[in-house]
Design a protein around this motif. Sequence first.
Motif, PDB file in Angstrom:
ATOM      1  N   THR A 257       0.864  -1.176   0.000  1.00  0.00           N
ATOM      2  CA  THR A 257       0.000   0.000   0.000  1.00  0.00           C
ATOM      3  C   THR A 257       0.902   1.227   0.000  1.00  0.00           C
ATOM      4  O   THR A 257       1.745   1.384   0.868  1.00  0.00           O
ATOM      5  CB  THR A 257      -0.916   0.027   1.236  1.00  0.00           C
ATOM      6  OG1 THR A 257      -1.640  -1.198   1.287  1.00  0.00           O
ATOM      7  CG2 THR A 257      -1.877   1.181   1.184  1.00  0.00           C
ATOM      8  N   ASP A 258       0.716   2.082  -1.021  1.00  0.00           N
ATOM      9  CA  ASP A 258       1.594   3.236  -1.166  1.00  0.00           C
ATOM     10  C   ASP A 258       0.901   4.296  -2.017  1.00  0.00           C
ATOM     11  O   ASP A 258      -0.172   4.067  -2.568  1.00  0.00           O
ATOM     12  CB  ASP A 258       2.904   2.803  -1.823  1.00  0.00           C
ATOM     13  CG  ASP A 258       4.041   3.770  -1.559  1.00  0.00           C
ATOM     14  OD1 ASP A 258       3.835   4.777  -0.852  1.00  0.00           O
ATOM     15  OD2 ASP A 258       5.149   3.519  -2.067  1.00  0.00           O
ATOM     16  N   ASP A 259       1.531   5.464  -2.123  1.00  0.00           N
ATOM     17  CA  ASP A 259       1.042   6.528  -2.995  1.00  0.00           C
ATOM     18  C   ASP A 259       1.669   6.348  -4.376  1.00  0.00           C
ATOM     19  O   ASP A 259       2.890   6.264  -4.504  1.00  0.00           O
ATOM     20  CB  ASP A 259       1.396   7.905  -2.442  1.00  0.00           C
ATOM     21  CG  ASP A 259       0.639   8.232  -1.172  1.00  0.00           C
ATOM     22  OD1 ASP A 259      -0.481   7.742  -1.014  1.00  0.00           O
ATOM     23  OD2 ASP A 259       1.175   8.986  -0.330  1.00  0.00           O
ATOM     24  N   PHE A 260       0.838   6.303  -5.417  1.00  0.00           N
ATOM     25  CA  PHE A 260       1.309   6.160  -6.784  1.00  0.00           C
ATOM     26  C   PHE A 260       0.854   7.373  -7.581  1.00  0.00           C
ATOM     27  O   PHE A 260      -0.259   7.872  -7.405  1.00  0.00           O
ATOM     28  CB  PHE A 260       0.764   4.884  -7.414  1.00  0.00           C
ATOM     29  CG  PHE A 260       1.274   3.639  -6.744  1.00  0.00           C
ATOM     30  CD1 PHE A 260       2.496   3.117  -7.080  1.00  0.00           C
ATOM     31  CD2 PHE A 260       0.521   3.005  -5.769  1.00  0.00           C
ATOM     32  CE1 PHE A 260       2.975   1.972  -6.467  1.00  0.00           C
ATOM     33  CE2 PHE A 260       0.982   1.862  -5.149  1.00  0.00           C
ATOM     34  CZ  PHE A 260       2.226   1.339  -5.497  1.00  0.00           C
ATOM     35  N   THR A 261       1.734   7.871  -8.465  1.00  0.00           N
ATOM     36  CA  THR A 261       1.415   9.067  -9.246  1.00  0.00           C
ATOM     37  C   THR A 261       0.902   8.669 -10.632  1.00  0.00           C
ATOM     38  O   THR A 261       1.395   7.719 -11.244  1.00  0.00           O
ATOM     39  CB  THR A 261       2.656   9.971  -9.409  1.00  0.00           C
ATOM     40  OG1 THR A 261       3.700   9.225 -10.004  1.00  0.00           O
ATOM     41  CG2 THR A 261       3.112  10.506  -8.068  1.00  0.00           C
ATOM     42  N   TYR A 262      -0.087   9.418 -11.078  1.00  0.00           N
ATOM     43  CA  TYR A 262      -0.667   9.228 -12.400  1.00  0.00           C
ATOM     44  C   TYR A 262      -0.794  10.577 -13.076  1.00  0.00           C
ATOM     45  O   TYR A 262      -1.038  11.590 -12.413  1.00  0.00           O
ATOM     46  CB  TYR A 262      -2.067   8.593 -12.311  1.00  0.00           C
ATOM     47  CG  TYR A 262      -2.057   7.186 -11.766  1.00  0.00           C
ATOM     48  CD1 TYR A 262      -1.811   6.114 -12.594  1.00  0.00           C
ATOM     49  CD2 TYR A 262      -2.307   6.939 -10.422  1.00  0.00           C
ATOM     50  CE1 TYR A 262      -1.808   4.820 -12.114  1.00  0.00           C
ATOM     51  CE2 TYR A 262      -2.305   5.653  -9.919  1.00  0.00           C
ATOM     52  CZ  TYR A 262      -2.053   4.594 -10.768  1.00  0.00           C
ATOM     53  OH  TYR A 262      -2.049   3.323 -10.278  1.00  0.00           O
TER      54      TYR A 262
ATOM     55  N   GLU B 257      -2.769  18.733 -18.629  1.00  0.00           N
ATOM     56  CA  GLU B 257      -2.306  17.529 -17.936  1.00  0.00           C
ATOM     57  C   GLU B 257      -2.041  17.862 -16.474  1.00  0.00           C
ATOM     58  O   GLU B 257      -1.464  18.889 -16.155  1.00  0.00           O
ATOM     59  CB  GLU B 257      -1.037  16.982 -18.582  1.00  0.00           C
ATOM     60  CG  GLU B 257      -1.293  16.293 -19.895  1.00  0.00           C
ATOM     61  CD  GLU B 257      -0.084  15.515 -20.381  1.00  0.00           C
ATOM     62  OE1 GLU B 257       0.889  15.378 -19.628  1.00  0.00           O
ATOM     63  OE2 GLU B 257      -0.134  15.041 -21.518  1.00  0.00           O
ATOM     64  N   LYS B 258      -2.467  16.972 -15.612  1.00  0.00           N
ATOM     65  CA  LYS B 258      -2.240  17.123 -14.183  1.00  0.00           C
ATOM     66  C   LYS B 258      -1.619  15.844 -13.642  1.00  0.00           C
ATOM     67  O   LYS B 258      -1.856  14.762 -14.151  1.00  0.00           O
ATOM     68  CB  LYS B 258      -3.555  17.366 -13.445  1.00  0.00           C
ATOM     69  CG  LYS B 258      -4.197  18.683 -13.718  1.00  0.00           C
ATOM     70  CD  LYS B 258      -5.421  18.847 -12.857  1.00  0.00           C
ATOM     71  CE  LYS B 258      -6.037  20.217 -13.046  1.00  0.00           C
ATOM     72  NZ  LYS B 258      -7.188  20.410 -12.160  1.00  0.00           N
ATOM     73  N   THR B 259      -0.819  15.998 -12.599  1.00  0.00           N
ATOM     74  CA  THR B 259      -0.250  14.848 -11.913  1.00  0.00           C
ATOM     75  C   THR B 259      -1.036  14.646 -10.628  1.00  0.00           C
ATOM     76  O   THR B 259      -1.194  15.578  -9.832  1.00  0.00           O
ATOM     77  CB  THR B 259       1.236  15.079 -11.602  1.00  0.00           C
ATOM     78  OG1 THR B 259       1.920  15.356 -12.831  1.00  0.00           O
ATOM     79  CG2 THR B 259       1.861  13.864 -10.967  1.00  0.00           C
ATOM     80  N   VAL B 260      -1.518  13.423 -10.432  1.00  0.00           N
ATOM     81  CA  VAL B 260      -2.348  13.116  -9.274  1.00  0.00           C
ATOM     82  C   VAL B 260      -1.697  11.975  -8.503  1.00  0.00           C
ATOM     83  O   VAL B 260      -1.223  11.008  -9.091  1.00  0.00           O
ATOM     84  CB  VAL B 260      -3.765  12.677  -9.734  1.00  0.00           C
ATOM     85  CG1 VAL B 260      -4.633  12.335  -8.553  1.00  0.00           C
ATOM     86  CG2 VAL B 260      -4.401  13.752 -10.575  1.00  0.00           C
ATOM     87  N   LYS B 261      -1.677  12.115  -7.176  1.00  0.00           N
ATOM     88  CA  LYS B 261      -1.182  11.037  -6.327  1.00  0.00           C
ATOM     89  C   LYS B 261      -2.374  10.343  -5.697  1.00  0.00           C
ATOM     90  O   LYS B 261      -3.231  10.982  -5.102  1.00  0.00           O
ATOM     91  CB  LYS B 261      -0.276  11.580  -5.215  1.00  0.00           C
ATOM     92  CG  LYS B 261       1.154  11.708  -5.592  1.00  0.00           C
ATOM     93  CD  LYS B 261       1.993  11.959  -4.364  1.00  0.00           C
ATOM     94  CE  LYS B 261       3.450  11.931  -4.742  1.00  0.00           C
ATOM     95  NZ  LYS B 261       4.303  12.069  -3.582  1.00  0.00           N
TER      96      LYS B 261
END
Length: 84
Positions: free
Chosen positions: A9-14, A23-27
């Motif tokens: 379980t972790d934070d992943f960026t998309y 375009e946006k980067t979302v965690k």
Amino acid sequence: MLYRIKECTDDFTYQITDKNGREKTVKLKEKRVVTFNPKLAEKQIFEIKKQVKKAKKLKASQAKKIRIRRQLKVCNFYRGRQKR
């Protein structure tokens, strides 16, 4: 061992594109699960080795014939003169 499961379980960026085209980067925090099945892995390794054996047996001339046949499927042949 029948199979093995690992999870994280972790934070992943998309990167996403919003309605305006920016375009946006979302965690996102998400849980990823990986499974391993030794019998399936053994089967896949066996199939790969089988394909390698088959490729080694294939002579250069046979491989050349196969390549020529594939190219002939793409080509169009005409008898005599072509109509323009």
